[in-house]
Design a protein around this motif. Structure first.
Motif, mmCIF file in Angstrom:
data_model
loop_
_atom_site.group_PDB
_atom_site.id
_atom_site.type_symbol
_atom_site.label_atom_id
_atom_site.label_comp_id
_atom_site.label_asym_id
_atom_site.label_seq_id
_atom_site.Cartn_x
_atom_site.Cartn_y
_atom_site.Cartn_z
ATOM 1 N N LYS A 1 -0.250 11.469 -4.402
ATOM 2 C CA LYS A 1 -0.543 12.872 -4.139
ATOM 3 C C LYS A 1 -1.954 13.243 -4.565
ATOM 4 C CE LYS A 1 4.186 14.556 -4.381
ATOM 5 N NZ LYS A 1 5.128 15.456 -5.050
ATOM 6 N N PHE B 1 0.845 -1.186 0.000
ATOM 7 C CA PHE B 1 0.000 0.000 0.000
ATOM 8 C C PHE B 1 0.882 1.239 0.000
ATOM 9 C CE2 PHE B 1 -2.594 -3.233 2.024
ATOM 10 C CZ PHE B 1 -3.826 -3.050 1.432
ATOM 11 N N TYR B 2 0.460 2.255 -0.757
ATOM 12 C CA TYR B 2 1.186 3.532 -0.734
ATOM 13 C C TYR B 2 0.200 4.665 -0.980
ATOM 14 C CZ TYR B 2 1.045 3.403 -5.874
ATOM 15 O OH TYR B 2 0.629 3.359 -7.178
ATOM 16 N N ARG B 3 0.616 5.863 -0.593
ATOM 17 C CA ARG B 3 -0.241 7.045 -0.772
ATOM 18 C C ARG B 3 0.244 7.846 -1.970
ATOM 19 N NH1 ARG B 3 -3.872 8.664 2.682
ATOM 20 N NH2 ARG B 3 -4.000 7.700 4.714
ATOM 21 N N LYS C 1 -6.005 12.191 -5.782
ATOM 22 C CA LYS C 1 -7.042 11.191 -5.568
ATOM 23 C C LYS C 1 -7.329 10.467 -6.878
ATOM 24 C CE LYS C 1 -9.355 13.512 -1.754
ATOM 25 N NZ LYS C 1 -10.609 14.041 -1.243
ATOM 26 N N SER D 1 -9.937 8.097 -3.340
ATOM 27 C CA SER D 1 -8.987 7.667 -2.322
ATOM 28 C C SER D 1 -7.569 7.931 -2.802
ATOM 29 C CB SER D 1 -9.159 6.174 -2.045
ATOM 30 O OG SER D 1 -8.167 5.740 -1.166
ATOM 31 N N LYS D 2 -6.700 8.286 -1.865
ATOM 32 C CA LYS D 2 -5.299 8.498 -2.209
ATOM 33 C C LYS D 2 -4.478 7.224 -2.052
ATOM 34 C CE LYS D 2 -4.925 13.408 -1.161
ATOM 35 N NZ LYS D 2 -4.175 14.425 -0.418
ATOM 36 N N VAL D 3 -5.057 6.209 -1.411
ATOM 37 C CA VAL D 3 -4.341 4.956 -1.170
ATOM 38 C C VAL D 3 -4.385 4.090 -2.422
ATOM 39 C CG1 VAL D 3 -4.242 2.873 0.251
ATOM 40 C CG2 VAL D 3 -4.903 5.047 1.276
ATOM 41 N N ARG D 4 -3.230 3.628 -2.816
ATOM 42 C CA ARG D 4 -3.131 2.752 -3.989
ATOM 43 C C ARG D 4 -2.345 1.498 -3.617
ATOM 44 N NH1 ARG D 4 -2.117 7.346 -8.467
ATOM 45 N NH2 ARG D 4 -3.975 8.542 -7.961
ATOM 46 N N THR D 5 -2.440 0.509 -4.470
ATOM 47 C CA THR D 5 -1.801 -0.767 -4.160
ATOM 48 C C THR D 5 -1.047 -1.314 -5.368
ATOM 49 O OG1 THR D 5 -3.770 -1.998 -4.810
ATOM 50 C CG2 THR D 5 -3.572 -1.434 -2.485
#
Length: 183
Positions: free
Chosen positions: A130, A126-128, A132, A137-141
């Motif tokens: 900058k 998981f990473y954030r 959306k 969501s700003k969280v990506r995988t």
């Protein structure tokens, strides 16, 4: 001559038919047939045992006393869905590194035998970002899969859908303990 040949053929056919009948009678039961018969008998015995047990009637609850609820399956149990692992780096030699394979150290895995359970399991980092994404969501995988052990101390090699960036080194990833249809 023709009479002798006819009687010989008749006796041959009679002996053949009797031999075939004997073979059919002697035909042994296969293991499947024997197992099915045994299963049926066991099932009948279980039914008989269930019928023999007398049913115990519960006493009616007292007034003002609340009975505890029966928990449903999984209620109150913490089910472990993933294990944690650290990204050590890329698979490399002294002069060359291969970014398409990452080395992971899974918590609690210290031998090559322990690694066998994790082979083929899915891994996610998981990473954030900058900005959306479409879902807000700003969280990506980035998803991957454990492909092989690396050495004898419980380190594994993983291949991700897109290569992990250098900022992932030292980060924690999740090793999923259930099947996942992604990737």
């Amino acid at each position: 001559m023709s009479e002798k040949t006819e009687t010989k053929t008749e006796t041959k056919t009679e002996t053949k038919t009797t031999q075939v009948r004997e073979k059919k009678e002697r035909k042994p039961r296969t293991t499947k047939q024997a197992g099915e018969g045994a299963k049926k008998k066991e099932g009948q015995e279980k039914k008989e045992k269930k019928e023999r047990k007398p049913k115990v009637q519960k006493a009616p609850p007292k007034e003002g006393v609340k009975l505890p609820r029966k928990p449903f399956k999984g209620h109150g149990k913490n089910v472990k869905l993933y294990s944690r692992a650290k990204v050590i780096g890329y698979r490399r030699s002294h002069h060359v590194q291969n970014e398409n394979q990452s080395l992971l150290k899974i918590e609690g895995v210290n031998t090559r035998k322990d690694v066998q359970f994790y082979l083929g399991k899915r891994v996610v980092w998981f990473y954030r970002a900058k900005t959306k994404d479409i879902n807000g969501s700003k969280v990506r995988t980035i998803w991957g899969r454990i492909i092989h052990s690396h050495g004898n101390s419980g380190v594994v090699r993983a291949r991700f859908a897109t290569n992990l960036p250098p900022q992932a080194q030292g980060a924690t990833v999740r090793v999923m303990l259930y099947p996942n249809s992604r990737i």
